[in-house]
Design an enzyme around this catalytic site. Structure first.
Site, PDB file in Angstrom:
ATOM      1  N   ARG A 111       0.847  -1.193   0.000  1.00  0.00           N
ATOM      2  CA  ARG A 111       0.000   0.000   0.000  1.00  0.00           C
ATOM      3  C   ARG A 111       0.870   1.225   0.000  1.00  0.00           C
ATOM      4  O   ARG A 111       1.718   1.378   0.870  1.00  0.00           O
ATOM      5  CB  ARG A 111      -0.819   0.014   1.303  1.00  0.00           C
ATOM      6  CG  ARG A 111      -2.254  -0.166   1.110  1.00  0.00           C
ATOM      7  CD  ARG A 111      -3.054  -0.106   2.338  1.00  0.00           C
ATOM      8  NE  ARG A 111      -2.499   0.316   3.604  1.00  0.00           N
ATOM      9  CZ  ARG A 111      -3.238   0.679   4.624  1.00  0.00           C
ATOM     10  NH1 ARG A 111      -4.549   0.696   4.498  1.00  0.00           N
ATOM     11  NH2 ARG A 111      -2.708   1.023   5.759  1.00  0.00           N
ATOM     12  N   THR A 115      -1.148   7.502  -0.681  1.00  0.00           N
ATOM     13  CA  THR A 115      -2.441   7.405  -1.387  1.00  0.00           C
ATOM     14  C   THR A 115      -3.287   6.235  -0.880  1.00  0.00           C
ATOM     15  O   THR A 115      -4.480   6.165  -1.177  1.00  0.00           O
ATOM     16  CB  THR A 115      -2.213   7.177  -2.887  1.00  0.00           C
ATOM     17  OG1 THR A 115      -1.550   5.907  -3.050  1.00  0.00           O
ATOM     18  CG2 THR A 115      -1.340   8.255  -3.494  1.00  0.00           C
ATOM     19  N   ASP A 207       0.586  -3.065  12.312  1.00  0.00           N
ATOM     20  CA  ASP A 207       0.996  -3.488  10.965  1.00  0.00           C
ATOM     21  C   ASP A 207       1.311  -4.989  10.995  1.00  0.00           C
ATOM     22  O   ASP A 207       2.259  -5.427  11.641  1.00  0.00           O
ATOM     23  CB  ASP A 207       2.223  -2.687  10.535  1.00  0.00           C
ATOM     24  CG  ASP A 207       2.582  -2.956   9.085  1.00  0.00           C
ATOM     25  OD1 ASP A 207       2.582  -2.012   8.291  1.00  0.00           O
ATOM     26  OD2 ASP A 207       2.869  -4.137   8.753  1.00  0.00           O
ATOM     27  N   ASP A 210       4.882  -5.983   9.769  1.00  0.00           N
ATOM     28  CA  ASP A 210       5.920  -5.620  10.740  1.00  0.00           C
ATOM     29  C   ASP A 210       5.858  -6.502  11.977  1.00  0.00           C
ATOM     30  O   ASP A 210       6.899  -6.899  12.515  1.00  0.00           O
ATOM     31  CB  ASP A 210       5.753  -4.147  11.155  1.00  0.00           C
ATOM     32  CG  ASP A 210       6.214  -3.184  10.064  1.00  0.00           C
ATOM     33  OD1 ASP A 210       6.916  -3.630   9.132  1.00  0.00           O
ATOM     34  OD2 ASP A 210       5.869  -1.995  10.147  1.00  0.00           O
TER      35      ASP A 210
HETATM   36  C1  PRP Z   1      -1.068  -4.549   4.429  1.00  0.00           C
HETATM   37  C2  PRP Z   1      -1.908  -5.804   4.540  1.00  0.00           C
HETATM   38  C3  PRP Z   1      -2.710  -5.766   3.270  1.00  0.00           C
HETATM   39  C4  PRP Z   1      -2.945  -4.291   3.087  1.00  0.00           C
HETATM   40  C5  PRP Z   1      -4.345  -3.983   3.553  1.00  0.00           C
HETATM   41  O1  PRP Z   1      -0.007  -4.737   3.591  1.00  0.00           O
HETATM   42  O2  PRP Z   1      -1.143  -6.962   4.673  1.00  0.00           O
HETATM   43  O3  PRP Z   1      -2.048  -6.305   2.142  1.00  0.00           O
HETATM   44  O4  PRP Z   1      -2.003  -3.603   3.920  1.00  0.00           O
HETATM   45  O5  PRP Z   1      -4.643  -2.667   3.314  1.00  0.00           O
HETATM   46  P1  PRP Z   1      -5.766  -2.216   2.275  1.00  0.00           P
HETATM   47  O6  PRP Z   1      -6.955  -3.079   2.538  1.00  0.00           O
HETATM   48  O7  PRP Z   1      -5.992  -0.775   2.639  1.00  0.00           O
HETATM   49  O8  PRP Z   1      -5.220  -2.384   0.899  1.00  0.00           O
HETATM   50  P2  PRP Z   1       1.132  -3.636   3.385  1.00  0.00           P
HETATM   51  O9  PRP Z   1       0.814  -2.777   2.223  1.00  0.00           O
HETATM   52  O10 PRP Z   1       1.399  -2.941   4.675  1.00  0.00           O
HETATM   53  O11 PRP Z   1       2.378  -4.495   2.944  1.00  0.00           O
HETATM   54  P3  PRP Z   1       3.235  -5.576   3.774  1.00  0.00           P
HETATM   55  O12 PRP Z   1       2.388  -6.806   3.920  1.00  0.00           O
HETATM   56  O13 PRP Z   1       4.411  -5.798   2.898  1.00  0.00           O
HETATM   57  O14 PRP Z   1       3.595  -4.984   5.105  1.00  0.00           O
HETATM   58  N1  URA Z   2      -2.325  -3.075   7.054  1.00  0.00           N
HETATM   59  C1  URA Z   2      -1.955  -3.518   8.282  1.00  0.00           C
HETATM   60  O1  URA Z   2      -0.995  -4.293   8.408  1.00  0.00           O
HETATM   61  N2  URA Z   2      -2.649  -3.073   9.343  1.00  0.00           N
HETATM   62  C2  URA Z   2      -3.702  -2.249   9.239  1.00  0.00           C
HETATM   63  O2  URA Z   2      -4.308  -1.895  10.267  1.00  0.00           O
HETATM   64  C3  URA Z   2      -4.072  -1.806   7.960  1.00  0.00           C
HETATM   65  C4  URA Z   2      -3.362  -2.247   6.883  1.00  0.00           C
END
Ligand code: PRP
Ligand code: URA
Length: 219
Positions: A111, A115, A207, A210
């Site tokens: 994400r 944005t 997150d 993380d």
């Molecule tokens: C997180 C999560 C989803 C997304 C959800 O991933 O694992 O993929 O955000 O958010 P949305 O519904 O608003 O799209 P992130 O982009 O943080 O990537 P990561 O898994 O690499 O930490």
């Molecule tokens: N992605 C995450 O990992 N946590 C949230 O709360 C939203 C998006």
């Protein structure tokens, strides 16, 4: 940000099983270390996967027990697991325990922090669909942008039956997925209250990537 207005779509399945509720508390707790967090992600994924696969198709077969031959069943659907990198990775092993013959197709989406739009950075899907039932694995359904992008990719691939398996869903994400792809069923351990101004789920767990991998700061 707004909460889910109107009724909860019938495609959303949230489990109130005591084992799920107990594990969710551990997952949400900010004191839970990555090792334990990963363990609970695995356990919850198994429980949700069990529910999500309840209508997978089977076919009959005869099995010879040491006593006699008896009619049994085997899985007929070819199952595809699509973990959304990174955070979906932690859900794969549990699902493979459940469905050892499943194919795993990785999809990399992150994400954009500004944005909140999903950016695709990895896609090794072959030209056409090789499975009958796709389970998208991602712990968090926040705005729904990543889930919708993943479903779009799978539909272009030729996938017909697609389900989402999330640990925590936000009302905004559920509504967005239901609007864009009304037939896609969502299996979640919890439907939370809302998103904050940065698109994080409240109360959520921070997150998910993380917290599994010991990187960054939460929330
Ligand atoms: C997180 C999560 C989803 C997304 C959800 O991933 O694992 O993929 O955000 O958010 P949305 O519904 O608003 O799209 P992130 O982009 O943080 O990537 P990561 O898994 O690499 O930490
Ligand atoms: N992605 C995450 O990992 N946590 C949230 O709360 C939203 C998006």
């Amino acid at each position: 940000m707004s909460t889910l207005s109107g009724s909860i779509p019938p495609t959303l399945h949230v489990s109130n099983h005591p084992a799920i509720l107990h594990k969710l508390a551990i997952l949400r707790d900010e004191r839970t270390e990555p090792k334990k967090f990963r363990e609970v992600v695995r356990e919850l994924s198994w429980l949700l996967g069990y529910e999500a696969l309840a209508d997978a198709r089977i076919r009959p077969l005869d099995v010879a027990t040491p006593m006699e031959t008896t009619p049994c069943h085997e899985l007929a659907d070819r199952i595809g697991l699509i973990p959304i990198l990174r955070a979906g990775l932690g859900m794969v092993d549990a699902m493979l325990d459940l469905m050892p013959t499943a194919q795993v197709w990785h999809l990399g989406l992150f994400r954009d922090e500004r944005t909140l739009q999903p950016v695709e950075y990895y896609n090794r899907l072959p030209n056409s669909a090789t499975v009958d039932l796709c389970l998208i694995l991602d712990p968090m359904l926040a705005t729904g942008g990543s889930a919708i992008a993943a479903i779009d990719v799978l539909k272009r691939w030729g996938a017909v039956r697609i389900k989402l398996v999330n640990l925590i869903a936000a009302p905004e994400g559920v509504a967005a997925v239901a609007a864009a792809h009304p037939e896609v069923e969502i299996y979640a351990a919890a439907l939370d209250r809302q998103l904050n101004e940065k698109g994080y789920i409240l109360p959520g767990l921070g997150d998910a990537g993380d917290r599994q991998f010991g990187t960054g700061r939460n929330g």
